[in-house]
Design an enzyme around this catalytic site. Structure first.
Site, PDB file in Angstrom:
ATOM      1  N   LYS A 133     -15.835   1.649  35.240  1.00 34.76           N
ATOM      2  CA  LYS A 133     -16.206   0.732  35.557  1.00 34.76           C
ATOM      3  C   LYS A 133     -15.937   0.101  37.027  1.00 34.76           C
ATOM      4  O   LYS A 133     -14.287  -0.353  37.173  1.00 34.76           O
ATOM      5  CB  LYS A 133     -16.552  -0.558  34.618  1.00 34.76           C
ATOM      6  CG  LYS A 133     -17.600  -1.668  34.135  1.00 34.76           C
ATOM      7  CD  LYS A 133     -17.152  -1.612  33.788  1.00 34.76           C
ATOM      8  CE  LYS A 133     -17.820  -3.250  32.908  1.00 34.76           C
ATOM      9  NZ  LYS A 133     -18.216  -3.972  32.241  1.00 34.76           N
TER      10      LYS A 133
HETATM   11  C1  E4P Z   1     -20.157  -5.841  30.788  1.00 37.01           C
HETATM   12  O1  E4P Z   1     -20.714  -5.113  30.979  1.00 37.01           O
HETATM   13  C2  E4P Z   1     -20.257  -7.637  31.444  1.00 37.01           C
HETATM   14  O2  E4P Z   1     -18.806  -7.146  31.663  1.00 37.01           O
HETATM   15  C3  E4P Z   1     -20.592  -8.269  30.236  1.00 37.01           C
HETATM   16  O3  E4P Z   1     -21.614  -8.496  29.667  1.00 37.01           O
HETATM   17  C4  E4P Z   1     -20.276  -9.879  31.189  1.00 37.01           C
HETATM   18  O4  E4P Z   1     -20.547 -10.803  30.273  1.00 37.01           O
HETATM   19  P1  E4P Z   1     -20.284 -12.385  30.325  1.00 37.01           P
HETATM   20  O5  E4P Z   1     -20.930 -12.971  31.553  1.00 37.01           O
HETATM   21  O6  E4P Z   1     -20.891 -12.848  28.984  1.00 37.01           O
HETATM   22  O7  E4P Z   1     -18.868 -12.321  30.934  1.00 37.01           O
END
Ligand code: E4P
Length: 219
Positions: free
Chosen positions: A83
């Site tokens: 990622k």
């Molecule tokens: C997933 O890949 C993301 O990091 C996550 O959904 C972020 O979510 P948030 O905006 O609630 O922190």
């Protein structure tokens, strides 16, 4: 639609895996920070536990260090997906990694054109952040539709992974926009499984069945 769990909590993952609907996991540094300092152990367990893709986010910042760490993540487990946050300085890194066949999930995507840029580099997943759009008063559903429309118009292969989903309405909108994947917090999946009307219905059917005082359906 594929469903990923948005967590690094092994207990929650273990509890929800038997439902058979979990296709993968997305972790991020915030999730990991809640699970103690043995991040290697946490990630090793998750990758072993889940047959599908597990997104692991880079924590380095300089592009050279990001490239090195991305290769380490890719080699860490067969199902590891690297990622990487969307950023212009990472574009050459992303291009190099996709040409090496490394699976990437580009995170923190907030506009359709950002999505188009990384789709051109052949990344596996593009993660628009619905909740964070709604937090600042921007209609996440409309932007997600624009991104999924872009995908059909240009027929690119990258999968649209709706992320930062915090409530059922955002998830439902991701379904309506035909996002390929939704990553959801475990508590949200629990909400889908536990509907008060379903639970009440089961109680009522059981109460009526008990009135017959029979041991089995076919006796
Ligand atoms: C997933 O890949 C993301 O990091 C996550 O959904 C972020 O979510 P948030 O905006 O609630 O922190």
């Amino acid at each position: 639609m594929k469903i990923f769990l948005d967590t690094a909590n092994r207990e929650l993952i273990k509890n929800l895996l038997p439902t058979g609907v979990i296709d993968g996991i997305t972790t991020n540094p915030s999730h990991l920070s809640k699970e103690g300092s043995d991040t290697r152990g946490v990630l090793r367990d998750i990758c072993a536990m889940v047959p599908g893709p597990v997104s692991i986010e880079i924590v380095e910042k300089h592009p050279d260090a990001v490239l090195k760490q991305a290769r380490e993540i890719a080699a860490f487990a067969k199902n590891a997906v690297v990622k990487i946050p969307f950023a212009v300085e990472y574009m050459p890194v992303i291009k190099t990694l996709t040409s090496e066949g490394v699976k990437l999930n580009i995170t923190l995507v907030f506009t359709p054109l950002q999505a188009l840029m990384v789709a051109k580099l052949g990344v596996t997943y593009i993660s628009p952040f619905l909740g964070r759009w709604d937090d600042i008063g921007v209609d996440s559903a409309e932007l997600l539709e624009q991104i999924t429309d872009l995908k059909s118009t240009y027929d690119f292969e990258s999968e649209i992974l709706a992320a930062s989903i915090r409530n059922i309405i955002q998830w439902q909108k991701a379904v309506e926009a035909a996002a390929d994947v939704a990553t959801v917090p475990p508590a949200l999946l629990d909400q889908v499984f536990k509907h008060p009307l379903t639970e009440r219905g089961i109680e009522l059917f059981d109460a009526d069945w008990q009135k017959l005082a029979k041991k089995s359906l076919f006796e």
